[in-house]
Enzyme design. Structure first.
Site, PDB file in Angstrom:
ATOM      1  N   PHE A   1       0.091  -6.930  -1.085  1.00 44.72           N
ATOM      2  CA  PHE A   1       0.853  -7.158   0.139  1.00 44.72           C
ATOM      3  C   PHE A   1      -0.112  -7.513   1.260  1.00 44.72           C
ATOM      4  O   PHE A   1      -1.218  -6.959   1.328  1.00 44.72           O
ATOM      5  CB  PHE A   1       1.649  -5.906   0.522  1.00 44.72           C
ATOM      6  CG  PHE A   1       3.029  -5.858  -0.078  1.00 44.72           C
ATOM      7  CD1 PHE A   1       4.150  -5.967   0.729  1.00 44.72           C
ATOM      8  CD2 PHE A   1       3.204  -5.715  -1.448  1.00 44.72           C
ATOM      9  CE1 PHE A   1       5.427  -5.935   0.177  1.00 44.72           C
ATOM     10  CE2 PHE A   1       4.462  -5.681  -2.012  1.00 44.72           C
ATOM     11  CZ  PHE A   1       5.588  -5.784  -1.189  1.00 44.72           C
TER      12      PHE A   1
ATOM     13  N   PRO B   1     -12.318   2.137  -0.245  1.00 45.54           N
ATOM     14  CA  PRO B   1     -12.255   1.202  -1.362  1.00 45.54           C
ATOM     15  C   PRO B   1     -10.972   0.376  -1.297  1.00 45.54           C
ATOM     16  O   PRO B   1      -9.947   0.823  -0.768  1.00 45.54           O
ATOM     17  CB  PRO B   1     -12.265   2.113  -2.596  1.00 45.54           C
ATOM     18  CG  PRO B   1     -11.752   3.429  -2.099  1.00 45.54           C
ATOM     19  CD  PRO B   1     -12.242   3.548  -0.689  1.00 45.54           C
TER      20      PRO B   1
ATOM     21  N   ASN C   1      -1.275   5.053   9.908  1.00 45.34           N
ATOM     22  CA  ASN C   1      -0.593   3.862  10.418  1.00 45.34           C
ATOM     23  C   ASN C   1       0.917   4.099  10.382  1.00 45.34           C
ATOM     24  O   ASN C   1       1.379   5.174  10.017  1.00 45.34           O
ATOM     25  CB  ASN C   1      -0.991   2.623   9.615  1.00 45.34           C
ATOM     26  CG  ASN C   1      -0.710   2.786   8.134  1.00 45.34           C
ATOM     27  OD1 ASN C   1       0.429   2.958   7.717  1.00 45.34           O
ATOM     28  ND2 ASN C   1      -1.765   2.728   7.326  1.00 45.34           N
TER      29      ASN C   1
END
Length: 398
Positions: free
Chosen positions: A323, A305, A209
């Site tokens: 977050f 996980p 990302n």
């Protein structure tokens, strides 16, 4: 905590210099020994006589001071100081200090001293936002024994509104006091995850990302400056390791989970999960590069996980901060994660806004906890990180 401490106050050119007189008064009232160094610009905004009267010591103005012992005033002052506080610190001073110039008394003694140096920036909001100023500030945050206090946000002398105001004298006095009493997180161990994870498709490809890791690295600096022992578990980023922080580099989500569990096993008071962890990873990773032989390729993904939820579920759970980087219904999703993952606090931000979030120097967030919330407008991630750490301190159980 300040009784008998030797504080050297540097004053550079800026209208906020008038506030430094009050800072000197507060330091003297607390029992500190104060000496003042002024630049030529500083003298234009407040007189040396004012600071001499408040500090009870002569004000130092010249690098080539014939009255200094052996003509080495900068060395004498550098050795005398237990802390150097530059308030206000102009954009010009910050630029010269960053590159190591020594063309006046203040910059010279900053090079010569082994004492910690605290910088209280004060400038127009456009000057503060300028990429060159931010580059200098980013470099200084990585330097050992250098602290950035502020700036604050509000109306400025020129009529502009924004970040750039020098912190108030009471705030700076508290920062100095916190330093000498080792800060509000002294004795605490903080573990922070930052950056993206990379999930291998084959030996040469991966999915990831856009996280830059800047928010997590800023939090590591803020926690360090608050006196904590900090371990930063970072995915692949293009950022230098903050000085005074233990850096553990990882790649995948499983690597990050293992490192987080190991770090928590070693003792952890606060866990801050700011990393943008990939939600899924390829189920099977071939040992050889996948060849481009078909028009379409299907990759089966399995769920990674949940690192922050795993830490929050531990019987020895630290104060856990998550977050929520969302593109819609930001607060609603954040509230759900706060409750479902049993977090103590969550920081929510809208990553669809290109001005903030991923790869930006700035961020705007809402911090939520059980029974409360606080929003922060767009500002430097470095400044925001300090505010988040303050909120964590105020919400932790005594």
């Amino acid at each position: 905590m300040l009784n008998g401490r030797r504080i050297l106050v540097g004053i550079t050119g800026g209208i906020a210099a008038y506030k430094t007189a009050e800072l000197a008064r507060l330091l003297i009232k607390s029992g500190a020994n104060v000496r003042v160094v002024m630049t030529e610009g500083g003298k234009a905004f407040i007189t040396p006589l004012t600071l001499q009267a408040l500090s009870g010591n002569p004000v130092h103005l010249s690098l080539l001071d014939t009255e200094a012992e052996a003509g080495m005033g900068h060395i004498e002052l550098a050795k005398w100081a237990e802390m150097v506080v530059v308030a206000p610190a102009s954009a010009d001073f910050i630029a010269r200090f960053t590159v190591g110039m020594a063309n006046d008394l203040l910059t010279t003694l900053c090079l010569a001293t082994e004492a910690p140096i605290a910088i209280a920036p004060a400038m127009n909001q456009a000057m503060w936002k300028n990429s060159r100023t931010q580059r200098n500030i980013n470099e200084l945050t990585q330097a050992l024994n250098v602290y950035i206090w502020g700036p604050g946000e509000g109306e400025q002398a020129c009529g502009d509104v924004g970040l750039g105001r020098m912190l108030e004298p009471e705030q700076l006095h508290a920062c100095i006091n916190n330093y000498f009493c080792h800060g509000p997180l002294h004795g605490k161990r903080v573990v922070i995850t930052a950056g993206p994870t990379r999930e291998a498709i084959d030996p040469v490809r991966y999915v990831s990302n856009h996280s830059s890791g800047k928010m997590g690295y800023a939090l590591a600096v803020a926690a360090r400056d608050a006196g904590a022992t900090v371990e930063l578990i970072s995915g692949p980023v293009a950022l230098p390791a903050p000085s005074g922080v233990k850096l553990t580099s990882v790649s995948s989500a499983l690597d990050m989970l293992n490192a987080a569990e190991k770090a928590t096993d070693q003792g952890c008071d606060i866990f801050i999960a700011s990393a943008a962890v990939a939600d899924y990873r390829p189920e099977a990773v071939p040992e050889q590069k996948i060849k481009k032989s078909q028009r379409k390729m299907v990759i089966e993904l399995i769920k990674n996980p949940d690192i922050v939820a795993s830490i929050a579920a531990r019987p020895d759970k630290p104060f856990t901060v998550g977050f929520a980087a969302e593109t819609q219904d930001v607060i609603a999703y954040a509230e759900g994660k706060l409750k479902n993952k049993k977090l103590d606090m969550i920081v929510a931000n809208d990553v669809s806004d290109q001005r903030i979030g991923f790869n930006s120097e700035d961020n705007a967030v809402t911090v939520l906890w059980d029974g409360g919330s606080q929003s922060f407008s767009q500002q430097s991630k470095l400044i925001l990180a300090g505010s988040i750490v303050e909120l964590i301190v105020s919400n932790m159980q005594p």
